[in-house]
Design a protein around this motif. Structure first.
Motif, PDB file in Angstrom:
ATOM      1  N   PRO A   3      36.634  42.624  35.847  1.00 37.72           N
ATOM      2  CA  PRO A   3      36.888  41.319  36.441  1.00 37.72           C
ATOM      3  C   PRO A   3      35.711  40.791  37.259  1.00 37.72           C
ATOM      4  O   PRO A   3      34.846  41.555  37.705  1.00 37.72           O
ATOM      5  N   LEU A   4      35.699  39.484  37.461  1.00 37.02           N
ATOM      6  CA  LEU A   4      34.856  38.882  38.483  1.00 37.02           C
ATOM      7  C   LEU A   4      35.604  39.019  39.796  1.00 37.02           C
ATOM      8  O   LEU A   4      36.779  38.657  39.886  1.00 37.02           O
ATOM      9  N   LEU A   5      34.942  39.531  40.828  1.00 32.88           N
ATOM     10  CA  LEU A   5      35.569  39.651  42.139  1.00 32.88           C
ATOM     11  C   LEU A   5      35.095  38.502  43.009  1.00 32.88           C
ATOM     12  O   LEU A   5      33.901  38.390  43.297  1.00 32.88           O
ATOM     13  N   LEU A  25      38.077  26.778  40.092  1.00 32.83           N
ATOM     14  CA  LEU A  25      39.228  27.551  40.558  1.00 32.83           C
ATOM     15  C   LEU A  25      39.336  27.350  42.067  1.00 32.83           C
ATOM     16  O   LEU A  25      38.363  27.528  42.791  1.00 32.83           O
ATOM     17  N   PHE A  26      40.532  26.939  42.508  1.00 33.75           N
ATOM     18  CA  PHE A  26      40.767  26.687  43.929  1.00 33.75           C
ATOM     19  C   PHE A  26      41.622  27.807  44.503  1.00 33.75           C
ATOM     20  O   PHE A  26      42.559  28.283  43.849  1.00 33.75           O
ATOM     21  N   TRP A  37      35.645  27.498  43.570  1.00 36.28           N
ATOM     22  CA  TRP A  37      34.722  28.403  42.881  1.00 36.28           C
ATOM     23  C   TRP A  37      34.438  27.878  41.474  1.00 36.28           C
ATOM     24  O   TRP A  37      35.280  27.210  40.877  1.00 36.28           O
ATOM     25  N   PHE A  38      33.278  28.228  40.948  1.00 34.25           N
ATOM     26  CA  PHE A  38      33.029  28.071  39.513  1.00 34.25           C
ATOM     27  C   PHE A  38      33.769  29.202  38.804  1.00 34.25           C
ATOM     28  O   PHE A  38      33.523  30.381  39.088  1.00 34.25           O
ATOM     29  N   ARG A  44      30.793  30.643  44.562  1.00 35.13           N
ATOM     30  CA  ARG A  44      31.535  29.823  45.524  1.00 35.13           C
ATOM     31  C   ARG A  44      30.788  28.517  45.753  1.00 35.13           C
ATOM     32  O   ARG A  44      29.638  28.507  46.177  1.00 35.13           O
ATOM     33  N   LEU A  45      31.461  27.406  45.470  1.00 31.16           N
ATOM     34  CA  LEU A  45      30.837  26.099  45.611  1.00 31.16           C
ATOM     35  C   LEU A  45      30.959  25.544  47.021  1.00 31.16           C
ATOM     36  O   LEU A  45      30.088  24.797  47.475  1.00 31.16           O
TER      37      LEU A  45
END
Length: 325
Positions: A3-5, A25-26, A37-38, A44-45
């Motif tokens: 996974p992406l953490l 993704l919120f 996030w992207f 993290r945007l």
């Protein structure tokens, strides 16, 4: 599936949601800083800074222009997603547990807690009027006297709102008049989460009574029941496969009194039609509080009590799985 953490929150995650395209993704958490996030790489945007308490719910509009958040600081707020600017503050009088944009993006609702002398209410606003007015006023207020709203979603075509309640009830309210269309005792304990299928013809509930249930949106008929051995905090329906994913787990403070087996914080996949478990994904160090499928169905994300959002892209075997009749 490696996974992406996504680690940007200091406290437990309360809700995660993708935008309609799935590129963003919120996430909201009990640390008062909703984050975007992207989804493709977990970058993290930015955060939406302004709340003074835990943020319990959020929802982006269909065009990814606005974000609504609801908090324990007795307010709901609308933000400009791109700039992070706060556009509207709704003073609510008590904590906000559920909120959402209508499909058109022109209307918005939030629900308030029954506490501190306040009654539980669902308030609906026109988004454009809210942004243009200094003190926005609701065009409809729906009192909910019996049991407070813990989760809620808009129905198809913005005609009604479906709510899950603390006493296990699921209700359907007319978004034009505020009338109660139908109410039923769906669970014997709190409804923790309520999510729609991608075509909005079905919705799924998650409950503290260790079950998740699938309903027809129009008739509110019970279609399927998925049983587990632990509280279910969130459930989501795959947009491309006949599968649902459930997440939850026992709170740490309850483990000592009810079970000697610590953990059980897996995301559990069930066949939607046959109601049988087909797989599990481990990883979180605490209960899973929120789940969401990517709109293209090729990945999913989970947000946990441990403060992490884990984003999994499905490997080849996920698509090759066939249920044996």
């Amino acid at each position: 599936m490696k996974p992406l953490l996504l680690h940007g929150h200091e406290r437990s995650i309360t809700q995660i949601k993708y935008n309609r395209e799935g590129d963003l993704l919120f996430s909201s958490a009990k640390d008062k800083r909703p984050t975007v996030w992207f989804s493709i790489n977990g970058e993290r945007l930015g955060t939406y800074d302004g709340h003074g308490g835990a943020v319990y719910c959020l929802d982006p509009s269909w065009d990814s222009k606005y974000l609504i958040t609801g908090s324990g600081d007795n307010s709901a707020r609308i933000w400009d997603i791109e700039t992070g600017k706060e556009l509207v503050i709704y003073d609510t009088g008590s904590a906000v547990r559920a909120c959402g944009f209508s499909y058109s993006g022109k209307k918005v609702f939030y629900s308030t807690d029954k506490t501190m002398g306040q009654t539980c209410e669902i308030k609906l606003y026109d988004v454009r009027d809210s942004i243009s007015q200094g003190t926005p006023t609701p065009y409809l207020v729906i009192p909910v006297p019996d049991s407070k709203v813990t989760s809620a979603v808009w129905g198809p075509l913005d005609e009604f709102i479906i709510t899950g309640h603390e006493n296990g009830t699921v209700s359907k309210w007319c978004a034009q008049t505020g009338d109660l269309i139908k109410s039923m005792r769906a669970h014997i304990d709190k409804v923790s989460d309520l999510q729609k299928s991608s075509n909005e013809m079905m919705f799924i509930t998650a409950s503290k009574d260790n079950t998740s249930k699938l309903f027809d949106t129009e008739t509110m008929q019970l279609l399927k029941t998925y049983k587990t051995d632990r509280p279910v905090n969130s459930a989501a329906i795959s947009p491309i496969r006949d599968q649902v994913v459930l997440g939850g787990g026992q709170e740490a403070m309850e483990v000592t009194t009810t079970s000697t087996r610590i953990g059980k914080f897996d995301a559990r996949f069930f066949h939607m039609i046959f109601e049988e478990e087909i797989g599990r994904v481990k990883g979180h160090f605490g209960p899973i509080n929120s789940l969401a499928f990517h709109p293209n169905g090729k990945s999913y994300s989970s947000g946990g009590e441990d403060g992490y959002v884990r984003s999994h892209v499905f490997d080849k075997s996920y698509y090759e799985f066939e249920f044996e009749y």
